[in-house]
Every structure is written in structure tokens, then in C-alpha cells.
Design an enzyme around this catalytic site. Structure first.
Site, PDB file in Angstrom:
ATOM      1  N   ARG A 201       0.712  -0.977   0.086  1.00 36.53           N
ATOM      2  CA  ARG A 201       0.328  -0.030  -0.589  1.00 36.53           C
ATOM      3  C   ARG A 201       0.844   1.611   0.295  1.00 36.53           C
ATOM      4  O   ARG A 201       1.872   1.206   0.902  1.00 36.53           O
ATOM      5  CB  ARG A 201      -1.132   0.250   0.937  1.00 36.53           C
ATOM      6  CG  ARG A 201      -1.982  -0.833   1.435  1.00 36.53           C
ATOM      7  CD  ARG A 201      -3.002  -0.606  -0.047  1.00 36.53           C
ATOM      8  NE  ARG A 201      -4.658  -1.786   0.228  1.00 36.53           N
ATOM      9  CZ  ARG A 201      -4.006  -2.157  -0.312  1.00 36.53           C
ATOM     10  NH1 ARG A 201      -3.514  -3.098  -1.054  1.00 36.53           N
ATOM     11  NH2 ARG A 201      -5.735  -3.173  -1.028  1.00 36.53           N
TER      12      ARG A 201
ATOM     13  N   HIS B 174      -1.244   0.149  -9.327  1.00 37.11           N
ATOM     14  CA  HIS B 174      -1.555  -0.757  -8.797  1.00 37.11           C
ATOM     15  C   HIS B 174      -2.132  -2.410  -9.248  1.00 37.11           C
ATOM     16  O   HIS B 174      -3.080  -2.559  -9.206  1.00 37.11           O
ATOM     17  CB  HIS B 174      -2.591  -0.176  -7.886  1.00 37.11           C
ATOM     18  CG  HIS B 174      -3.385  -0.971  -6.034  1.00 37.11           C
ATOM     19  ND1 HIS B 174      -3.460  -0.394  -5.782  1.00 37.11           N
ATOM     20  CD2 HIS B 174      -2.996  -2.118  -6.629  1.00 37.11           C
ATOM     21  CE1 HIS B 174      -4.607  -1.029  -4.257  1.00 37.11           C
ATOM     22  NE2 HIS B 174      -3.450  -2.253  -5.126  1.00 37.11           N
TER      23      HIS B 174
ATOM     24  N   GLU C 130      -2.707   7.792  -4.107  1.00 33.11           N
ATOM     25  CA  GLU C 130      -3.424   7.366  -5.223  1.00 33.11           C
ATOM     26  C   GLU C 130      -4.685   7.876  -5.527  1.00 33.11           C
ATOM     27  O   GLU C 130      -5.582   7.789  -4.195  1.00 33.11           O
ATOM     28  CB  GLU C 130      -3.368   5.623  -4.971  1.00 33.11           C
ATOM     29  CG  GLU C 130      -3.132   4.751  -5.500  1.00 33.11           C
ATOM     30  CD  GLU C 130      -2.999   3.142  -5.765  1.00 33.11           C
ATOM     31  OE1 GLU C 130      -1.871   3.172  -4.573  1.00 33.11           O
ATOM     32  OE2 GLU C 130      -3.777   2.572  -5.981  1.00 33.11           O
TER      33      GLU C 130
HETATM   34  C1  DGY Z   1      -5.105  -6.274  -2.568  1.00 36.53           C
HETATM   35  O1  DGY Z   1      -6.142  -7.146  -3.416  1.00 36.53           O
HETATM   36  O2  DGY Z   1      -5.018  -5.958  -1.588  1.00 36.53           O
HETATM   37  C2  DGY Z   1      -4.775  -5.604  -4.132  1.00 36.53           C
HETATM   38  O3  DGY Z   1      -3.835  -4.109  -3.828  1.00 36.53           O
HETATM   39  C3  DGY Z   1      -5.639  -4.975  -5.375  1.00 36.53           C
HETATM   40  O4  DGY Z   1      -6.493  -7.150  -5.983  1.00 36.53           O
END
Ligand code: DGY
Length: 329
Positions: free
Chosen positions: A242, A295, A271
Site C-alpha cells: 500500500r 496498482h 493514489e
Molecule cells: C489487494 O488485493 O489488496 C490488492 O491491492 C488489489 O488486488
């Protein structure tokens, strides 16, 4: 009795939607292929028993209340669930679920490795060079990169995705491994002869550093000025977790002063903006040694199918009075 309503905030792989319809629910999907607006979210959730949300949707108390007292589950179509107010959901007896699976672990680990190799071997720079007709003859000094073999990979977060990355690094590429995690990981230590170290030591000794922690108050800006200061000047940092786990301003300073060799980022602090409101005119996209992807670490057919089915199965379980398959938190 009318069928229970499932509200889906964005169209995704059809199998999950079909599974929900076959189970007899009325499925409503947000009509636009775009991130649902706050206004539409608050209006459209009204009356649903299950909300199938995306990581782009902020699911807070206001949304849960707007849905109404019949809401039983928020099934997030993601492994991460930092977009959901878990405490508010718990207070209202609403189950929250996520979508971890082998398919997602492998997809994210593959993308992480793609960034790692592309950084080490300067693939995007070489691609631009070749396509711009600059290649006029072989040179022994063109695009010198660095081997992965024998180098140290530092994995921050030795969970399922970190494990899938570790397997590739050690068994596939002959890398050495160190890791940080709240817990000791026996597979890391026995199968990959990895050493559990402090974050500072990991930063000091790693040639490549990859982040695999959830976004929590304790992991926000986990990598900031002090961590960059301890890294090798030749180190590469990769983030497929993240964005806010990295202090982006500190990263930009580290890049500008050549404190590290480069970065591969699939997620961003602000983001979907690639850059936060950076006042000193530094932008991630201006660095040739920074690779950016939007992402997409889990964007494979296999992973999306698994996420789709898992979100649906969580809803079907909870609406039929059974325990959730993947309770979050
Ligand atoms: C998640 O699954 O958390 C990813 O960041 C997106 O698929």
C-alpha cells in the site's frame, strides 16, 4: 419474501456475479465503469444485505448506516481492507471479508519480481532507448545493470505474499534472504535459510527491499527518512503493498540525492494520483530509475477469478447464516 439485494460497486470478473445470481440474490452492479462517487455509494447501498466493495471505496460508518439495518456483510474485493472502518462494522454486527488466495499471492509475487528484475536490468530505460532508434551498435557500457544472483533480498512482512516472493528469490534466482515480521517464520528460516532481523538491519544489508505489510497505523510511513538513511546507495525499493507504507516525500529526497539506486512502485501514497502534492517540484515520473505501475500486481485472469469467486462465496456463506470464509481483521 423478496430476494436479498447484493450491491456491487463496480463490474468485475463475471463468475462471482453469476454465483450470486445463481444463489438467488438480486445483484445490482454500479452502472459506470469508474470508481463509484461518494454520493452514488451512499444512495445506491440503501436496502442491500451485502455490499461487495473495492479497495477504492471508503466504507465508513456513514456508508454502513446508509445501507440500513439489514446489511450483514461487506465483502471487499481485495486482500487489503484499509478502506473499511472495521470498528464501525463490528459495532453494527456487520461481517467484513477479504479475498486472499494462492492465485493472488502468486500474481502479486510475480509482479513484484517483474519490478525487481526490470529495475536490476534497467528494462524500461532500454526499451525506450531501443524504440527511439538510438541503438546504432553494441556497446560494452550500455545499460549496465546488476545481478540478482547472490544479492540479498529484504522482505518486510513474511506473510503469504512475502512467502511467494521468498520462494522465487531463493529457489529461482539464488538470492539471500532476510526478513522482518512480528513473528518468526519457520518456512523462511528452514527452507530459505533466511534470518529475521530488525528493520534497521534489513535496510542496512539488503540490495533489494520489498514491502508486504498491510496498511495500519503502525505501518504508515514505515519507510521514511531514517530508513532511507540506513539503506545502501545501491539498494532498490519495491512496493506492491500500500502506498502510504512509504513516506513519499522521503522517497523523493532519497532519489534526488541518490541515497538509493531506484524504486519499483505499484502503489502510491496519494493514489490514484502518482504524486502527492509535492511542493519542491519533484515527481516520481521524472526518474528513469523509478518504475511505476498502476496498482496491477494482482491483475491476472487467475487472481481476478479467484477474488471474484471468493467475494461471492463470502457473501453466500454469511447471508445463509454460515461463518465467513475469510473474515478480515
Ligand atoms: C489487494 O488485493 O489488496 C490488492 O491491492 C488489489 O488486488
Amino acid at each position: 419474501m423478496p430476494a436479498q439485494k447484493v450491491y456491487v460497486t463496480r463490474k468485475f470478473a463475471d463468475s462471482g456475479i453469476q454465483a450470486l445470481k445463481s444463489a438467488g440474490y438480486t445483484v445490482k452492479v454500479y452502472a459506470n465503469d469508474a470508481v463509484i462517487s461518494r454520493k452514488d455509494l451512499l444512495t445506491n447501498v440503501a436496502g442491500c444485505s451485502a455490499l461487495l466493495s473495492l479497495l477504492t471505496d471508503k466504507i465508513d460508518e456513514a456508508v454502513l448506516k446508509a445501507a440500513g439495518p439489514q446489511l450483514k456483510i461487506v465483502a471487499n474485493y481485495a486482500v487489503g481492507f484499509d478502506n473499511i472502518d472495521l470498528a464501525a462494522a463490528k459495532k453494527m454486527n456487520i461481517v467484513v471479508t477479504n479475498t486472499p488466495s494462492d492465485a493472488v499471492n502468486e500474481a502479486v509475487a510475480e509482479h513484484t519480481f517483474a519490478l525487481l528484475i526490470a529495475l536490476a536490468r534497467r528494462i524500461p530505460e532500454a526499451d525506450i532507448f531501443s524504440k527511439s532508434k538510438k541503438y546504432t551498435g553494441w556497446s560494452p557500457t550500455h545499460f549496465i545493470g546488476t545481478d540478482l544472483y547472490g544479492k540479498t533480498l529484504g522482505i518486510i512482512g513474511a506473510g503469504r505474499i512475502g512467502g511467494a516472493l521468498a520462494r522465487r528469490a531463493v529457489h529461482g534466482f539464488g538470492m539471500k534472504l532476510v526478513y522482518t515480521d512480528a513473528r518468526k517464520n519457520d518456512i523462511f528460516e528452514k527452507e530459505y535459510t533466511a534470518e529475521q532481523v530488525s528493520l534497521q538491519k534489513l535496510c542496512e544489508i539488503s540490495d533489494f527491499i520489498s514491502l508486504h505489510v498491510p496498511l495500519l497505523p503502525s505501518t504508515r510511513h514505515l519507510i521514511s527518512t531514517a530508513e532511507f538513511a540506513s539503506m545502501k546507495k545501491t539498494a532498490f525499493l519495491i512496493n506492491t503493498a500500500r502506498g502510504p507504507v512509504i513516506d513519499e516525500k522521503a522517497l523523493l529526497r532519497a532519489l534526488k540525492t541518490k541515497r538509493i539506486a531506484g524504486a519499483g512502485l505499484d502503489v502510491f501514497e496519494c493514489e490514484p494520483a502518482i504524486d502527492c502534492d509535492i511542493t519542491d517540484n519533484l515527481e516520481l515520473k521524472t526518474f528513469p530509475n523509478v518504475i511505476l505501475t498502476p496498482h496491477i500486481a494482482s491483475a491476472t485472469i487467475e487472481a481476478r477469478e479467484a477474488m471474484s469467486m471468493m467475494a461471492a462465496q463470502n457473501i453466500i456463506a454469511v447471508l445463509s447464516g454460515k461463518p465467513a470464509l475469510n473474515p478480515a481483521g
